[in-house]
Write a protein that holds these residues in place. Sequence first.
Motif, short mmCIF file in Angstrom:
data_model
loop_
_atom_site.label_atom_id
_atom_site.label_comp_id
_atom_site.label_asym_id
_atom_site.label_seq_id
_atom_site.Cartn_x
_atom_site.Cartn_y
_atom_site.Cartn_z
N SER A 21 0.82 -1.21 0.00
CA SER A 21 0.00 0.00 0.00
C SER A 21 0.86 1.26 0.00
O SER A 21 0.49 2.27 -0.61
CB SER A 21 -0.96 0.00 1.20
N SER A 22 2.02 1.22 0.67
CA SER A 22 2.89 2.41 0.67
C SER A 22 3.46 2.67 -0.73
O SER A 22 3.61 3.82 -1.14
CB SER A 22 4.02 2.25 1.69
N TRP A 23 3.76 1.60 -1.48
CA TRP A 23 4.28 1.76 -2.85
C TRP A 23 3.19 2.32 -3.75
O TRP A 23 3.44 3.22 -4.56
CB TRP A 23 4.81 0.43 -3.38
N ILE A 24 1.97 1.84 -3.62
CA ILE A 24 0.85 2.34 -4.43
C ILE A 24 0.61 3.82 -4.13
O ILE A 24 0.43 4.63 -5.04
CB ILE A 24 -0.41 1.50 -4.19
N LYS A 25 0.64 4.17 -2.85
CA LYS A 25 0.44 5.57 -2.45
C LYS A 25 1.55 6.45 -3.04
O LYS A 25 1.29 7.54 -3.54
CB LYS A 25 0.42 5.68 -0.94
N HIS A 26 2.78 5.98 -2.97
CA HIS A 26 3.90 6.72 -3.54
C HIS A 26 3.71 6.94 -5.04
O HIS A 26 3.91 8.05 -5.55
CB HIS A 26 5.22 5.98 -3.28
N CYS A 27 3.34 5.89 -5.76
CA CYS A 27 3.16 5.98 -7.22
C CYS A 27 2.04 6.96 -7.57
O CYS A 27 2.18 7.74 -8.52
CB CYS A 27 2.88 4.61 -7.81
N GLU A 28 0.96 6.91 -6.83
CA GLU A 28 -0.15 7.84 -7.09
C GLU A 28 0.30 9.29 -6.86
O GLU A 28 0.03 10.17 -7.68
CB GLU A 28 -1.34 7.50 -6.18
N SER A 29 0.98 9.52 -5.76
CA SER A 29 1.46 10.86 -5.44
C SER A 29 2.47 11.36 -6.48
O SER A 29 2.39 12.50 -6.95
CB SER A 29 2.09 10.85 -4.05
N TYR A 30 3.38 10.49 -6.85
CA TYR A 30 4.41 10.85 -7.83
C TYR A 30 3.78 11.15 -9.19
O TYR A 30 4.15 12.12 -9.86
CB TYR A 30 5.44 9.72 -7.92
N SER A 31 2.82 10.35 -9.61
CA SER A 31 2.13 10.57 -10.89
C SER A 31 1.43 11.91 -10.91
O SER A 31 1.50 12.65 -11.89
CB SER A 31 1.12 9.45 -11.14
N LYS A 32 0.75 12.23 -9.82
CA LYS A 32 0.06 13.52 -9.74
C LYS A 32 1.05 14.68 -9.82
O LYS A 32 0.78 15.69 -10.48
CB LYS A 32 -0.76 13.60 -8.45
N GLN A 33 2.20 14.52 -9.16
CA GLN A 33 3.20 15.58 -9.19
C GLN A 33 3.79 15.76 -10.60
O GLN A 33 3.99 16.90 -11.06
CB GLN A 33 4.33 15.28 -8.21
N ILE A 34 4.02 14.68 -11.30
CA ILE A 34 4.54 14.76 -12.67
C ILE A 34 3.53 15.45 -13.58
O ILE A 34 3.89 16.33 -14.38
CB ILE A 34 4.89 13.37 -13.22
N ILE A 35 2.26 15.07 -13.47
CA ILE A 35 1.21 15.69 -14.29
C ILE A 35 1.15 17.19 -13.99
O ILE A 35 1.07 18.02 -14.91
CB ILE A 35 -0.15 15.01 -14.02
N LYS A 36 1.21 17.55 -12.72
CA LYS A 36 1.19 18.97 -12.32
C LYS A 36 2.39 19.72 -12.90
O LYS A 36 2.25 20.80 -13.45
CB LYS A 36 1.18 19.06 -10.80
N ASP A 37 3.57 19.11 -12.80
CA ASP A 37 4.79 19.76 -13.30
C ASP A 37 4.78 19.92 -14.82
O ASP A 37 5.34 20.88 -15.35
CB ASP A 37 6.03 18.95 -12.91
#
Length: 92
Positions: A74-90
């Motif tokens: 679950s921590s890896w899934i949460k990290h991937c979701e957060s990272y994806s959102k940050q990339i899209i934002k950037d």
Amino acid sequence: MSCRLCKSSNSKEMINLGNLPLANSLKNNIEEKESFYPLSTQYCFDCMFMQINVDVDKKNIFNKSYIYQSGYSSSWIKHCESYSKQIIKDLN
């Protein structure tokens, strides 16, 4: 060796860890033969891409005894979701 990303040959081996067994290639007993593969990295000076020098056949990695499954962490899934959102934002 040419760069997988930009195809340049302006590269240099940077780290060589020698021959190692595959990660998660756990054996059932000590008598089982272990396969070793070279693990080194190559740096491309043109595009700054770092890559491994040797590709291991996926049949040797993803076999019946392959145990890693990212969906169970679950921590890896949460990290991937957060990272994806940050990339899209950037990128927007």
